[in-house]
Design a protein around this motif. Structure first.
Motif, PDB file in Angstrom:
ATOM      1  N   SER A 161       0.765  -1.334   0.084  1.00 57.73           N
ATOM      2  CA  SER A 161      -0.055   0.033   0.050  1.00 57.73           C
ATOM      3  C   SER A 161       0.856   1.209  -0.093  1.00 57.73           C
ATOM      4  O   SER A 161       2.193   1.096   0.324  1.00 57.73           O
TER       5      SER A 161
ATOM      6  N   VAL B 122       0.590 -13.217 -13.333  1.00 55.24           N
ATOM      7  CA  VAL B 122       0.215 -13.970 -12.266  1.00 55.24           C
ATOM      8  C   VAL B 122      -0.728 -13.323 -11.386  1.00 55.24           C
ATOM      9  O   VAL B 122      -1.115 -12.249 -11.523  1.00 55.24           O
TER      10      VAL B 122
ATOM     11  N   THR C 142      -0.867  -9.074  -9.518  1.00 52.70           N
ATOM     12  CA  THR C 142       0.464  -8.405  -9.739  1.00 52.70           C
ATOM     13  C   THR C 142      -0.278  -6.833 -10.194  1.00 52.70           C
ATOM     14  O   THR C 142       0.472  -6.010 -10.090  1.00 52.70           O
TER      15      THR C 142
ATOM     16  N   THR D  19      -6.151  -3.376 -12.124  1.00 51.15           N
ATOM     17  CA  THR D  19      -5.877  -2.030 -11.907  1.00 51.15           C
ATOM     18  C   THR D  19      -5.011  -1.206 -13.002  1.00 51.15           C
ATOM     19  O   THR D  19      -5.484  -0.067 -13.383  1.00 51.15           O
TER      20      THR D  19
ATOM     21  N   ASP E 112     -11.575 -11.830 -17.350  1.00 51.90           N
ATOM     22  CA  ASP E 112     -11.344 -12.650 -16.219  1.00 51.90           C
ATOM     23  C   ASP E 112     -12.588 -13.025 -15.712  1.00 51.90           C
ATOM     24  O   ASP E 112     -13.396 -12.611 -15.101  1.00 51.90           O
TER      25      ASP E 112
ATOM     26  N   LYS F 130       4.168  -1.598  -8.586  1.00 51.84           N
ATOM     27  CA  LYS F 130       4.330  -1.458  -7.295  1.00 51.84           C
ATOM     28  C   LYS F 130       5.926  -1.161  -6.980  1.00 51.84           C
ATOM     29  O   LYS F 130       6.332  -1.519  -6.043  1.00 51.84           O
TER      30      LYS F 130
ATOM     31  N   GLY G 283       3.759   1.386 -12.604  1.00 51.54           N
ATOM     32  CA  GLY G 283       2.893   1.414 -11.683  1.00 51.54           C
ATOM     33  C   GLY G 283       3.513   2.169 -10.353  1.00 51.54           C
ATOM     34  O   GLY G 283       4.569   1.609  -9.808  1.00 51.54           O
TER      35      GLY G 283
ATOM     36  N   GLU H  28      -1.444   2.993  -5.801  1.00 50.84           N
ATOM     37  CA  GLU H  28      -2.669   2.297  -5.990  1.00 50.84           C
ATOM     38  C   GLU H  28      -3.696   3.191  -6.336  1.00 50.84           C
ATOM     39  O   GLU H  28      -4.738   2.901  -6.896  1.00 50.84           O
TER      40      GLU H  28
HETATM   41  N1  LIG Z   1       1.415   0.229  -4.323  1.00 57.20           N
HETATM   42  C1  LIG Z   1       0.823  -0.229  -5.575  1.00 57.20           C
HETATM   43  N2  LIG Z   1       0.078  -1.003  -5.344  1.00 57.20           N
HETATM   44  C2  LIG Z   1      -0.537  -1.552  -6.652  1.00 57.20           C
HETATM   45  C3  LIG Z   1       0.026  -1.273  -7.814  1.00 57.20           C
HETATM   46  N3  LIG Z   1      -0.919  -1.791  -8.846  1.00 57.20           N
HETATM   47  C4  LIG Z   1      -1.642  -2.450  -8.371  1.00 57.20           C
HETATM   48  N4  LIG Z   1      -1.658  -2.254  -6.839  1.00 57.20           N
HETATM   49  C5  LIG Z   1      -2.445  -3.099  -5.912  1.00 57.20           C
HETATM   50  O1  LIG Z   1      -2.411  -4.485  -6.073  1.00 57.20           O
HETATM   51  C6  LIG Z   1      -3.591  -5.007  -5.612  1.00 57.20           C
HETATM   52  C7  LIG Z   1      -3.897  -6.047  -6.653  1.00 57.20           C
HETATM   53  O2  LIG Z   1      -4.059  -5.589  -7.864  1.00 57.20           O
HETATM   54  P1  LIG Z   1      -5.305  -6.001  -9.119  1.00 57.20           P
HETATM   55  O3  LIG Z   1      -5.240  -4.861 -10.100  1.00 57.20           O
HETATM   56  O4  LIG Z   1      -6.485  -6.483  -8.591  1.00 57.20           O
HETATM   57  O5  LIG Z   1      -4.228  -7.369  -9.564  1.00 57.20           O
HETATM   58  P2  LIG Z   1      -4.741  -8.279 -10.500  1.00 57.20           P
HETATM   59  O6  LIG Z   1      -3.393  -8.644 -11.278  1.00 57.20           O
HETATM   60  O7  LIG Z   1      -5.859  -8.005 -11.505  1.00 57.20           O
HETATM   61  O8  LIG Z   1      -5.012  -9.521  -9.585  1.00 57.20           O
HETATM   62  P3  LIG Z   1      -5.966 -10.929 -10.089  1.00 57.20           P
HETATM   63  O9  LIG Z   1      -6.942 -10.793 -11.156  1.00 57.20           O
HETATM   64  O10 LIG Z   1      -6.548 -11.674  -8.808  1.00 57.20           O
HETATM   65  O11 LIG Z   1      -4.720 -11.848 -10.714  1.00 57.20           O
HETATM   66  C8  LIG Z   1      -4.541  -4.078  -5.405  1.00 57.20           C
HETATM   67  O12 LIG Z   1      -4.512  -3.652  -3.986  1.00 57.20           O
HETATM   68  C9  LIG Z   1      -4.016  -3.003  -6.116  1.00 57.20           C
HETATM   69  O13 LIG Z   1      -4.479  -1.439  -5.673  1.00 57.20           O
HETATM   70  C10 LIG Z   1       1.089  -0.086  -7.849  1.00 57.20           C
HETATM   71  O14 LIG Z   1       1.737   0.172  -8.799  1.00 57.20           O
HETATM   72  N5  LIG Z   1       1.591   0.102  -6.630  1.00 57.20           N
END
Ligand SMILES: Nc1nc2c(ncn2[C@@H]2O[C@H](COP(=O)(O)OP(=O)(O)OP(=O)(O)O)[C@@H](O)[C@H]2O)c(=O)[nH]1
Ligand SMILES: [Mg+2]
Length: 399
Positions: free
Chosen positions: A58, A207, A210, A214, A236, A352, A377, A380
């Motif tokens: 976060s 995976v 990641t 978002t 998805d 992240k 990225g 959030e």
């Molecule tokens: N700090 C930070 N958090 C991030 C960043 N990008 C995404 N997140 C956080 O990572 C978490 C997962 O993000 P999602 O976009 O749901 O990930 P996903 O790859 O779609 O997840 P699945 O569909 O379950 O595989 C969330 O809490 C986002 O807010 C970033 O650049 N920085």
């Protein structure tokens, strides 16, 4: 009166005033929260058999622009947010990158000590390894630094900094083309263009957890801010909450999201529906989100291959972006290779990067895959996505 009593009395007054100030601040904070400050959509964190839980990190919320009325006018249900302007976003994100504790600064601190002992050199080597530069790159970089330090015969931090900057920049490789391929593609043979010609397609893979969904949302905002018309596809279909999460992003930025009402629907057919819808709408770009999957699940990797093939039936997919979590560092490398074999990655999104000193992964991942990091990225927040800029990145590391 004894001076000690005077001091005590003054202290007591200060404590009282401080307490009062804190109380009013917290109360004000609670009130504004109750009013509903926008926050990024939640993701369903239920464990799935598809893989491990996301390593959620976060960071401070930033850059969420105030909502403005939807085109429906006052009283309309949807409110669409105006994305932050591009220069504003870049400035804010550069500051965040610089603030994330770059490894370059730690190396500089050692280098500037002057006559470097063997222990100093080892400390530099450890720092580079911790930053996920990888053994090969670190060894080469160390050799070059030692040589240059001897050749220059200087302990001037500025001179050493310049050498390090050059080295890092060469490693990050500013010559790579990092632009997203957004030109309208040539329709595939057999695709019926009577109702519209296909949009530039972007497929998001990676995976679990990641940051794919978002990133789809953030990217749609960037594209909208560039006056592009966008459709998103929620391929998805594994969890209903995933489509919901993407739909929320779509609503926020005023982008249509194509989804299946049925959980477990064929993701390839949803992806194709999105591609067709974008063509019908005459949209510029279609962004397709996919479910997170572990690279060792052959069936799921085949499913991804099918999604891409089906999208290719309209027009070749221009961008397949692999979303990698920077905090997982070297573990990401094996994933990257398998995904690359399955769907041919054209670019990497490194998420992240805020709050990690593992920026070295940029170098490793590009070197191993031969594919450039195109986006990063940095938080959030809805506007926390930036194009990857090698010079800015290296300067931030050495800031
Ligand atoms: N700090 C930070 N958090 C991030 C960043 N990008 C995404 N997140 C956080 O990572 C978490 C997962 O993000 P999602 O976009 O749901 O990930 P996903 O790859 O779609 O997840 P699945 O569909 O379950 O595989 C969330 O809490 C986002 O807010 C970033 O650049 N920085
Ligand atoms: Mg997702």
């Amino acid at each position: 009166m004894d001076p000690i009593y005077v001091v005590l009395a003054v202290l007591a007054v200060f404590l009282l005033l401080g307490g009062l100030w804190l109380y009013t601040r917290r109360r004000r904070g609670r009130l504004s929260q109750d009013r509903g400050t926008p926050s990024p959509p939640d993701r369903d964190t239920a464990p799935t058999e598809r893989g491990q839980e996301p390593s959620g990190t976060s960071s401070g919320q930033a850059g969420v622009a105030p909502p403005v009325e939807a085109p429906g006018g006052p009283g309309g249900v949807a409110t669409v947010e105006a994305p932050e302007s591009i220069p504003g976003r870049m400035q804010r994100l550069r500051a965040r990158l610089a603030g994330s504790g770059g490894f370059g600064r730690a190396v500089l601190a050692v280098l500037s000590r002057g006559d470097l002992s063997e222990e100093d050199w080892e400390e530099i080597e450890d720092t580079l390894l911790t930053a996920d530069l990888g053994l090969d790159v670190t060894t080469a970089l160390m050799e070059e630094l030692r040589t240059q330090a001897r050749v220059l015969d200087t302990t001037d931090p500025q001179a050493v900094r310049a050498v390090l900057r050059d080295q890092l920049l060469t490693l990050v490789d500013p010559t790579l083309d990092r632009s997203l391929s957004l030109d309208r593609p040539i329709p595939a043979e057999g695709f019926d263009t009577s109702s519209g010609s296909p949009a530039a397609a972007i497929l998001m893979v990676g995976v679990n957890g990641t940051g794919k969904t978002t990133t789809c949302g953030k990217l749609a905002r960037v594209l909208v801010a560039q006056d592009k018309t966008v459709v998103m596809g929620a391929a998805d279909t594994f969890r209903a909450a995933a489509a919901e999460q993407l739909a929320t992003w779509g609503e926020r930025v005023g982008v249509e999201v194509v989804r299946s009402q049925r959980e477990g629907a064929d993701p390839a057919s949803v992806a194709f529906d999105a591609v067709r819808r974008a063509a019908e709408q005459g949209s510029d770009v279609v962004v397709v989100d996919t479910a997170g999957r572990l690279q060792n699940k052959a069936g799921l990797m085949d499913e991804l291959g099918k999604i891409k093939r089906v999208m290719d039936r309209a027009a070749p997919v221009g961008e397949v972006l692999l979303v990698l979590d920077a905090t997982t560092g070297q573990n990401g490398m094996r994933q990257a290779q398998v995904f690359s074999e399955a769907v041919g990655i054209t670019g990497i999104v490194l998420t992240k990067l805020d709050g990690t000193a593992k920026g070295g992964i940029v170098v490793t991942v590009q070197k191993e895959l031969g594919v450039p990091v195109k986006l990063v990225g940095l938080g959030e927040g809805a506007d926390d996505l930036a194009p990857f800029d090698p010079e800015g990145f290296v300067d931030a590391l050495l800031a």
